[in-house]
Scaffold this motif. Sequence first.
Motif, PDB file in Angstrom:
ATOM      1  N   ILE A  60       0.857  -1.187   0.000  1.00 50.70           N
ATOM      2  CA  ILE A  60       0.000   0.000   0.000  1.00 50.70           C
ATOM      3  C   ILE A  60       0.896   1.242   0.000  1.00 50.70           C
ATOM      4  N   PRO A  61       0.957   1.958  -1.117  1.00 54.61           N
ATOM      5  CA  PRO A  61       1.790   3.171  -1.170  1.00 54.61           C
ATOM      6  C   PRO A  61       1.311   4.215  -0.159  1.00 54.61           C
ATOM      7  N   PHE A  62       2.232   5.037   0.300  1.00 57.44           N
ATOM      8  CA  PHE A  62       1.912   6.075   1.285  1.00 57.44           C
ATOM      9  C   PHE A  62       0.732   6.929   0.830  1.00 57.44           C
ATOM     10  N   LYS A  63       0.755   7.328  -0.433  1.00 59.75           N
ATOM     11  CA  LYS A  63      -0.305   8.182  -0.973  1.00 59.75           C
ATOM     12  C   LYS A  63      -1.658   7.485  -0.897  1.00 59.75           C
ATOM     13  N   ASP A  64      -1.688   6.194  -1.200  1.00 59.93           N
ATOM     14  CA  ASP A  64      -2.939   5.431  -1.119  1.00 59.93           C
ATOM     15  C   ASP A  64      -3.421   5.311   0.321  1.00 59.93           C
ATOM     16  N   LEU A  65      -2.487   5.130   1.241  1.00 60.51           N
ATOM     17  CA  LEU A  65      -2.862   5.057   2.653  1.00 60.51           C
ATOM     18  C   LEU A  65      -3.450   6.387   3.118  1.00 60.51           C
ATOM     19  N   ASP A  66      -2.848   7.479   2.667  1.00 60.62           N
ATOM     20  CA  ASP A  66      -3.403   8.806   2.986  1.00 60.62           C
ATOM     21  C   ASP A  66      -4.830   8.937   2.444  1.00 60.62           C
ATOM     22  N   ALA A  67      -5.038   8.485   1.200  1.00 60.26           N
ATOM     23  CA  ALA A  67      -6.370   8.570   0.593  1.00 60.26           C
ATOM     24  C   ALA A  67      -7.375   7.701   1.348  1.00 60.26           C
ATOM     25  N   LEU A  68      -6.955   6.533   1.775  1.00 57.34           N
ATOM     26  CA  LEU A  68      -7.824   5.667   2.558  1.00 57.34           C
ATOM     27  C   LEU A  68      -8.196   6.317   3.888  1.00 57.34           C
ATOM     28  N   VAL A  70      -8.352   9.585   4.481  1.00 59.11           N
ATOM     29  CA  VAL A  70      -9.292  10.675   4.197  1.00 59.11           C
ATOM     30  C   VAL A  70     -10.689  10.116   3.952  1.00 59.11           C
ATOM     31  N   GLU A  71     -10.791   9.012   3.225  1.00 60.87           N
ATOM     32  CA  GLU A  71     -12.097   8.385   2.986  1.00 60.87           C
ATOM     33  C   GLU A  71     -12.729   7.905   4.289  1.00 60.87           C
ATOM     34  N   LYS A  72     -11.929   7.332   5.166  1.00 63.25           N
ATOM     35  CA  LYS A  72     -12.435   6.878   6.459  1.00 63.25           C
ATOM     36  C   LYS A  72     -12.910   8.068   7.288  1.00 63.25           C
ATOM     37  N   LEU A  73     -12.193   9.167   7.236  1.00 64.32           N
ATOM     38  CA  LEU A  73     -12.599  10.376   7.962  1.00 64.32           C
ATOM     39  C   LEU A  73     -13.941  10.887   7.433  1.00 64.32           C
ATOM     40  N   LYS A  74     -14.091  10.910   6.109  1.00 60.55           N
ATOM     41  CA  LYS A  74     -15.363  11.343   5.510  1.00 60.55           C
ATOM     42  C   LYS A  74     -16.511  10.465   6.002  1.00 60.55           C
ATOM     43  N   LEU A  93      -8.778  16.699  11.479  1.00 60.97           N
ATOM     44  CA  LEU A  93      -7.796  15.800  10.871  1.00 60.97           C
ATOM     45  C   LEU A  93      -7.969  15.749   9.358  1.00 60.97           C
ATOM     46  N   GLU A  94      -9.211  15.731   8.895  1.00 58.01           N
ATOM     47  CA  GLU A  94      -9.461  15.736   7.450  1.00 58.01           C
ATOM     48  C   GLU A  94      -8.882  17.005   6.823  1.00 58.01           C
ATOM     49  N   ASP A  95      -9.078  18.131   7.445  1.00 55.47           N
ATOM     50  CA  ASP A  95      -8.527  19.398   6.963  1.00 55.47           C
ATOM     51  C   ASP A  95      -6.995  19.350   6.938  1.00 55.47           C
ATOM     52  N   HIS A  96      -6.413  18.811   7.983  1.00 57.19           N
ATOM     53  CA  HIS A  96      -4.947  18.675   8.051  1.00 57.19           C
ATOM     54  C   HIS A  96      -4.429  17.800   6.901  1.00 57.19           C
TER      55      HIS A  96
END
Length: 100
Positions: A60-68, A70-74, A93-96
């Motif tokens: 899982i690339p770092f960028k994909d983990l970040d996207a996951l 953000v999706e979980k936060l949403k 946290l989503e804003d950050h």
Amino acid sequence: MPKELDVAKRAKVIEWLKTEVLDQVSRLFKALWEGSTIRIGDSLASLMMSSYILGRRLGIPFKDLDALLVEKLKKHKQEGHQLEDWYQDISALEDHMRKR
């Protein structure tokens, strides 16, 4: 390096990273018990680092983990998570994450 040794090395690294995650959780709990904000921050940072690297080793690339994340936060925000209702932590946290 022979393929068998590479596979064994990868498996060993993943197992080591799993123990690192557990070790950092343990250190975090001890720091919380002691009330040391410096040790709490260090443990949280180490836990995050180990989690990101473990994810990478698992494909899982770092960028994909970040996207996951953000999706979980949403999702938590939409479902009315208590931390969002009480403190707006989910939105913060989503804003950050979006500003990174």
